[in-house]
Design a protein around this motif. Structure first.
Motif, PDB file in Angstrom:
ATOM      1  N   LEU A 204     -10.453   8.946  -8.629  1.00  0.00           N
ATOM      2  CA  LEU A 204     -10.513   7.549  -8.232  1.00  0.00           C
ATOM      3  C   LEU A 204     -10.359   7.427  -6.725  1.00  0.00           C
ATOM      4  O   LEU A 204      -9.709   8.245  -6.088  1.00  0.00           O
ATOM      5  CB  LEU A 204      -9.399   6.760  -8.926  1.00  0.00           C
ATOM      6  N   LYS A 205     -10.937   6.365  -6.157  1.00  0.00           N
ATOM      7  CA  LYS A 205     -10.797   6.144  -4.731  1.00  0.00           C
ATOM      8  C   LYS A 205      -9.331   5.891  -4.389  1.00  0.00           C
ATOM      9  O   LYS A 205      -8.587   5.301  -5.170  1.00  0.00           O
ATOM     10  CB  LYS A 205     -11.564   4.898  -4.283  1.00  0.00           C
ATOM     11  N   SER A 206      -8.966   6.280  -3.195  1.00  0.00           N
ATOM     12  CA  SER A 206      -7.598   6.030  -2.759  1.00  0.00           C
ATOM     13  C   SER A 206      -7.354   4.532  -2.621  1.00  0.00           C
ATOM     14  O   SER A 206      -6.219   4.068  -2.684  1.00  0.00           O
ATOM     15  CB  SER A 206      -7.325   6.745  -1.449  1.00  0.00           C
ATOM     16  N   GLN A 207      -8.442   3.785  -2.463  1.00  0.00           N
ATOM     17  CA  GLN A 207      -8.306   2.329  -2.389  1.00  0.00           C
ATOM     18  C   GLN A 207      -7.691   1.738  -3.649  1.00  0.00           C
ATOM     19  O   GLN A 207      -7.083   0.667  -3.604  1.00  0.00           O
ATOM     20  CB  GLN A 207      -9.677   1.693  -2.150  1.00  0.00           C
ATOM     21  N   VAL A 208      -7.850   2.442  -4.784  1.00  0.00           N
ATOM     22  CA  VAL A 208      -7.242   1.954  -6.020  1.00  0.00           C
ATOM     23  C   VAL A 208      -5.730   1.940  -5.884  1.00  0.00           C
ATOM     24  O   VAL A 208      -5.062   0.956  -6.221  1.00  0.00           O
ATOM     25  CB  VAL A 208      -7.671   2.823  -7.222  1.00  0.00           C
ATOM     26  N   GLU A 209      -5.183   3.035  -5.375  1.00  0.00           N
ATOM     27  CA  GLU A 209      -3.728   3.085  -5.173  1.00  0.00           C
ATOM     28  C   GLU A 209      -3.300   1.999  -4.191  1.00  0.00           C
ATOM     29  O   GLU A 209      -2.322   1.299  -4.427  1.00  0.00           O
ATOM     30  CB  GLU A 209      -3.317   4.461  -4.646  1.00  0.00           C
ATOM     31  N   TRP A 210      -4.044   1.856  -3.120  1.00  0.00           N
ATOM     32  CA  TRP A 210      -3.701   0.848  -2.122  1.00  0.00           C
ATOM     33  C   TRP A 210      -3.685  -0.541  -2.743  1.00  0.00           C
ATOM     34  O   TRP A 210      -2.760  -1.315  -2.519  1.00  0.00           O
ATOM     35  CB  TRP A 210      -4.696   0.883  -0.961  1.00  0.00           C
ATOM     36  N   ALA A 211      -4.727  -0.836  -3.506  1.00  0.00           N
ATOM     37  CA  ALA A 211      -4.848  -2.176  -4.089  1.00  0.00           C
ATOM     38  C   ALA A 211      -3.686  -2.453  -5.043  1.00  0.00           C
ATOM     39  O   ALA A 211      -3.124  -3.554  -5.046  1.00  0.00           O
ATOM     40  CB  ALA A 211      -6.181  -2.314  -4.812  1.00  0.00           C
ATOM     41  N   LEU A 212      -3.320  -1.451  -5.833  1.00  0.00           N
ATOM     42  CA  LEU A 212      -2.218  -1.636  -6.772  1.00  0.00           C
ATOM     43  C   LEU A 212      -0.914  -1.916  -6.026  1.00  0.00           C
ATOM     44  O   LEU A 212      -0.154  -2.822  -6.396  1.00  0.00           O
ATOM     45  CB  LEU A 212      -2.071  -0.396  -7.657  1.00  0.00           C
ATOM     46  N   HIS A 213      -0.679  -1.150  -4.994  1.00  0.00           N
ATOM     47  CA  HIS A 213       0.545  -1.362  -4.214  1.00  0.00           C
ATOM     48  C   HIS A 213       0.541  -2.722  -3.527  1.00  0.00           C
ATOM     49  O   HIS A 213       1.567  -3.400  -3.472  1.00  0.00           O
ATOM     50  CB  HIS A 213       0.696  -0.253  -3.169  1.00  0.00           C
ATOM     51  N   CYS A 214      -0.607  -3.093  -3.009  1.00  0.00           N
ATOM     52  CA  CYS A 214      -0.695  -4.395  -2.346  1.00  0.00           C
ATOM     53  C   CYS A 214      -0.412  -5.527  -3.318  1.00  0.00           C
ATOM     54  O   CYS A 214       0.295  -6.479  -2.990  1.00  0.00           O
ATOM     55  CB  CYS A 214      -2.075  -4.572  -1.706  1.00  0.00           C
ATOM     56  N   CYS A 215      -0.950  -5.424  -4.514  1.00  0.00           N
ATOM     57  CA  CYS A 215      -0.709  -6.463  -5.514  1.00  0.00           C
ATOM     58  C   CYS A 215       0.771  -6.527  -5.874  1.00  0.00           C
ATOM     59  O   CYS A 215       1.317  -7.612  -6.099  1.00  0.00           O
ATOM     60  CB  CYS A 215      -1.554  -6.200  -6.763  1.00  0.00           C
ATOM     61  N   ALA A 216       1.400  -5.354  -5.912  1.00  0.00           N
ATOM     62  CA  ALA A 216       2.834  -5.332  -6.217  1.00  0.00           C
ATOM     63  C   ALA A 216       3.620  -6.068  -5.139  1.00  0.00           C
ATOM     64  O   ALA A 216       4.583  -6.795  -5.430  1.00  0.00           O
ATOM     65  CB  ALA A 216       3.317  -3.890  -6.350  1.00  0.00           C
ATOM     66  N   ILE A 217       3.197  -5.898  -3.892  1.00  0.00           N
ATOM     67  CA  ILE A 217       3.864  -6.601  -2.797  1.00  0.00           C
ATOM     68  C   ILE A 217       3.598  -8.096  -2.881  1.00  0.00           C
ATOM     69  O   ILE A 217       4.513  -8.920  -2.788  1.00  0.00           O
ATOM     70  CB  ILE A 217       3.369  -6.069  -1.432  1.00  0.00           C
ATOM     71  N   LEU A 218       2.336  -8.434  -3.095  1.00  0.00           N
ATOM     72  CA  LEU A 218       1.963  -9.854  -3.155  1.00  0.00           C
ATOM     73  C   LEU A 218       2.687 -10.568  -4.297  1.00  0.00           C
ATOM     74  O   LEU A 218       2.971 -11.763  -4.208  1.00  0.00           O
ATOM     75  CB  LEU A 218       0.444  -9.989  -3.321  1.00  0.00           C
ATOM     76  N   ALA A 219       2.985  -9.807  -5.351  1.00  0.00           N
ATOM     77  CA  ALA A 219       3.660 -10.414  -6.495  1.00  0.00           C
ATOM     78  C   ALA A 219       5.042 -10.935  -6.117  1.00  0.00           C
ATOM     79  O   ALA A 219       5.551 -11.870  -6.742  1.00  0.00           O
ATOM     80  CB  ALA A 219       3.772  -9.394  -7.635  1.00  0.00           C
ATOM     81  N   GLY A 220       5.630 -10.331  -5.079  1.00  0.00           N
ATOM     82  CA  GLY A 220       6.971 -10.747  -4.673  1.00  0.00           C
ATOM     83  C   GLY A 220       6.975 -11.862  -3.646  1.00  0.00           C
ATOM     84  O   GLY A 220       8.024 -12.328  -3.209  1.00  0.00           O
ATOM     85  N   LEU A 221       5.772 -12.303  -3.271  1.00  0.00           N
ATOM     86  CA  LEU A 221       5.638 -13.326  -2.234  1.00  0.00           C
ATOM     87  C   LEU A 221       5.998 -14.701  -2.800  1.00  0.00           C
ATOM     88  O   LEU A 221       5.546 -15.056  -3.881  1.00  0.00           O
ATOM     89  CB  LEU A 221       4.183 -13.315  -1.753  1.00  0.00           C
ATOM     90  N   PRO A 222       6.795 -15.494  -2.051  1.00  0.00           N
ATOM     91  CA  PRO A 222       7.116 -16.842  -2.522  1.00  0.00           C
ATOM     92  C   PRO A 222       5.868 -17.707  -2.612  1.00  0.00           C
ATOM     93  O   PRO A 222       4.910 -17.474  -1.866  1.00  0.00           O
ATOM     94  CB  PRO A 222       8.063 -17.386  -1.440  1.00  0.00           C
ATOM     95  N   GLU A 223       5.937 -18.657  -3.490  1.00  0.00           N
ATOM     96  CA  GLU A 223       4.850 -19.622  -3.705  1.00  0.00           C
ATOM     97  C   GLU A 223       4.298 -20.168  -2.390  1.00  0.00           C
ATOM     98  O   GLU A 223       5.047 -20.585  -1.518  1.00  0.00           O
ATOM     99  CB  GLU A 223       5.409 -20.781  -4.547  1.00  0.00           C
ATOM    100  N   GLY A 224       2.972 -20.134  -2.250  1.00  0.00           N
ATOM    101  CA  GLY A 224       2.356 -20.789  -1.103  1.00  0.00           C
ATOM    102  C   GLY A 224       2.300 -19.972   0.176  1.00  0.00           C
ATOM    103  O   GLY A 224       1.687 -20.392   1.144  1.00  0.00           O
TER     104      GLY A 224
END
Ligand code: SF4
Ligand code: SF4
Lengths: 162, 162
Positions: free
Chosen positions: A3-23
């Motif tokens: 798999l592309k390394s971008q897959v790992e990046w995207a997963l990690h980024c989503c994990a970070i974004l999940a912790g972002l406060p509303e808005g």
DNA sequence: CAAATAGGGATATCTATTATCCGTAATAAC
DNA sequence: GTTATTACGGATAATAGATATCCCTATTTG
């Protein structure tokens, strides 16, 4: 077949974004710096997420990305397919068509057994990815990551979130 | 992320070899001609099968390949892994090590949750491939391929088997 | 001995991944 | 309004991997 390394990046980024406060939004720059990956190239992965509708974006200073839905609505498969594409990993080159014994004009009735088995395995892979939600990942990470690191990472992100 | 075409070739070749009478061998040349693929390149795939111990070989005229065991002992996974390798499709580049908040000397306790999920999906794929035996494929093919084509292909092979 | 074979090394070609650069439009802060 | 910052997309280069060919060697059959 990797798999592309971008897959790992995207997963990690989503994990970070999940912790972002509303808005709030987090920029490519911050995500790239946090993960230590090239900003311009990570941008392509994030654009894939955007095109797939998994994240929302805003422009300008304090712009960036946030999840389009809740972490519970987002599966690993959504993220992986957004970056890696939805194409099956086994492509049939129809080599049976070269069989010298094949009668003229013989028309195959769909994909053969070989391809079907490979595609079923592909589906098993996707089923597994579909069964894990981003919220599940967050739960696990919250348990496994030392509280101090978790907290400082969260603060690091908040400082940079627009 | 697409599997090598050699995977398809190897699977088809094994299906052919499964029909070979005890003690006979079929050459790369015949297998390449039957499937309409380049002989030299197919040879690499067959060598992979040989190195994995899935087939036996003999040299000289009337030499070639035969299955090392019975079709029931050979799974899709054996063949796929022989050609494609046993490496996992998700490689962890350990980007969490770049986290700017990470304490000095902090040592990761194994792979993180992201990698584990991806590896579980990989295992699900392998489990599926492991569950299908070459004999299962032959059974299906025998049902689906027109009897006439099946028979003429078999004869074509026997004419060339050493 | 002669012909045919697997096996392996070297090499070339093609394609996909990885990565960088730059221009444009939109937005927020001032 | 002006400026700085951002996402986005196109173009392009560098790298790695897949695909394909060639040639030499050892072995076996006839
Ligand atoms: S036999 Fe199956 S996998 Fe092979 S070429 Fe035909 S359809 Fe494709
Ligand atoms: S978080 Fe997981 S997948 Fe990402 S680098 Fe660390 S171990 Fe690898």
């Amino acid at each position: 077949m990797i798999l592309k390394s971008q897959v790992e990046w995207a997963l990690h980024c989503c994990a970070i974004l999940a912790g972002l406060p509303e808005g709030r939004y987090l920029s490519t720059k911050a995500l790239a710096e946090f993960h230590g990956v090239p900003k311009e190239y990570l941008s392509k992965a994030l654009q894939s997420l955007s095109q797939a509708g998994l994240v929302h974006t805003t422009l300008g200073p304090s712009g960036g990305y946030r999840l389009a839905g809740t972490p519970a609505e987002l599966t690993f498969l959504d993220i992986v397919e957004a970056v890696e594409g939805k194409a099956r990993t086994f492509v049939c080159n129809n080599i049976r068509a070269n069989n010298p014994c094949r009668p003229q004009g013989y028309c195959e009735s769909g994909a053969c057994a070989v391809a079907r088995v490979m595609w079923e395995a592909d589906e098993a892979w996707r089923d597994k990815l579909r069964s894990v939600r981003l919220s599940d990942l967050i739960d696990t990470l919250a348990k496994e990551i030392p509280a101090e690191l978790w907290k400082s990472s969260f603060e690091w992100v908040l400082e940079r979130a627009g």
